[in-house]
Design a protein around this motif. Structure first.
Motif, PDB file in Angstrom:
ATOM      1  N   CYS A   1       0.796  -1.234   0.000  1.00 32.21           N
ATOM      2  CA  CYS A   1       0.000   0.000   0.000  1.00 32.21           C
ATOM      3  C   CYS A   1       0.824   1.278   0.000  1.00 32.21           C
ATOM      4  O   CYS A   1       0.279   2.365   0.231  1.00 32.21           O
ATOM      5  CB  CYS A   1      -0.949  -0.008   1.199  1.00 32.21           C
TER       6      CYS A   1
ATOM      7  N   GLY B   1      -9.304  -4.495   0.351  1.00 36.63           N
ATOM      8  CA  GLY B   1      -9.579  -3.099   0.656  1.00 36.63           C
ATOM      9  C   GLY B   1     -10.868  -2.886   1.419  1.00 36.63           C
ATOM     10  O   GLY B   1     -11.884  -3.532   1.144  1.00 36.63           O
TER      11      GLY B   1
ATOM     12  N   VAL C   1      -8.026  -1.968   6.578  1.00 40.22           N
ATOM     13  CA  VAL C   1      -7.532  -2.954   5.628  1.00 40.22           C
ATOM     14  C   VAL C   1      -7.659  -4.336   6.259  1.00 40.22           C
ATOM     15  O   VAL C   1      -7.502  -4.498   7.470  1.00 40.22           O
ATOM     16  CB  VAL C   1      -6.068  -2.654   5.230  1.00 40.22           C
TER      17      VAL C   1
ATOM     18  N   HIS D   1      -4.964   2.260  -1.283  1.00 40.27           N
ATOM     19  CA  HIS D   1      -5.832   1.101  -1.088  1.00 40.27           C
ATOM     20  C   HIS D   1      -6.718   0.805  -2.286  1.00 40.27           C
ATOM     21  O   HIS D   1      -7.356  -0.258  -2.346  1.00 40.27           O
ATOM     22  CB  HIS D   1      -6.739   1.334   0.121  1.00 40.27           C
TER      23      HIS D   1
END
Length: 299
Positions: A37, A86, A92, A153
């Motif tokens: 990420c 996501g 997350v 994300h």
């Protein structure tokens, strides 16, 4: 890229009758988020330059008699397949499938396979994390959501809604258990007092360490175990095949807690345990945990 693979050799600081492996897996989660990420999770900051932490909100470990959280021993080689999903800019989900062979790691990790928990030689770990910063006060009780601006994300796949950890955590918040007990009564209950220990329970940011919750829960379970006349050897030999933990709050060093433990007989054999951590003075719920233990007849 949302799938990663790694191989780890178990060292003394990664295993045992404690929370070390749970902590190690949490580090692998942070590693995976950093690599996937675009954010250095160890040094993340929010838009105002305040340190922001990828806190644990839900932690589930599902295994079997053949492979559970306390199975790995010195020198074992583990093969880990990790996939991220996501949940917007503030959260997350990370899934880890942990096995003993490279062939297990080579298999794709898709949600249907993961949530079938079909391989008794694999450990299935689910981590749901949220970005938080300390609020205006100095204590750990006022954490608020705030994510780093560079947290990328949008490329992560979406998890099918039926598997969302929000359903399990919502139930735990409402009923203080992850399990269905119907109208049955617990086989045993105990309330244990605990004071957050500044010498062992805090992490490098001064927060109550997420793996310390596992230790506090195990300590309360040991107290219940002994109250039932069971010996320590049987406690060490227990097999927890499923543990679900929802983190609802943090605590400061020296803060007194009450840990309520309830033991249930599972209809199919074995036992289940519900543990609720509360701030002793305010009654605020800090965590809800349910464990499922394999029965002697199943071994």
């Amino acid at each position: 890229m949302s799938t990663l693979r790694r191989t780890e050799r178990i060292r003394p600081g990664m295993c045992g009758h404690n929370s070390l492996l749970a902590g190690q897996i949490g580090d692998w989660t942070w590693d995976a988020v950093s690599k996937t990420c675009g954010t250095d999770v160890l040094r993340a900051e929010d838009a105002s330059g305040n340190p922001t932490y990828l806190s644990f909100y839900y932690y589930r470990v599902r295994g079997s008699r053949r492979f559970h959280l306390r199975s790995p021993a010195f020198g074992d080689e583990l093969h880990i397949t990790t996939r991220l999903f996501g949940f917007g800019s503030e959260s997350v989900l990370t899934l880890h499938r942990i096995g003993r062979s490279a062939a297990q790691a080579a298999r794709p990790l898709d949600p249907e396979d993961f949530y079938a928990f079909g391989d008794p030689d694999c450990l299935y770990v689910e981590n749901f994390n949220r970005w938080v910063v300390r609020g205006p006060g100095a204590g750990n009780g006022g954490l608020v959501r705030s994510s780093p601006p560079d947290f990328d994300h949008r490329h992560l796949p979406e998890l099918p809604e039926k598997y969302s950890p929000r359903h399990a955590c919502g139930r735990a918040r409402r009923t203080l258990t992850f399990l269905e007990h119907g109208d049955r009564r617990p086989a045993a209950e105990l309330a244990v007092e605990y004071e957050v220990d500044p010498s062992r329970d805090l992490n490098g940011a001064g927060l109550l360490y997420f793996a310390a919750y596992f230790s506090i829960i195990d300590r309360a379970l040991l107290c219940l175990w002994r109250s039932l006349g069971r010996d320590d050897r049987s406690f060490l030999d227990r097999v927890v095949v499923d543990q679900q933990l929802c983190y609802l709050g943090n605590a400061d060093a020296g803060q007194p807690l009450t840990v309520a433990v309830r033991l249930w007989e599972r209809p199919g054999g074995g036992e289940a345990v519900d543990v609720v951590l509360r701030d002793r003075d305010t009654g605020r719920v800090l965590a809800v945990c349910s464990l499922q233990l394999e029965g002697e007849q199943d071994r």
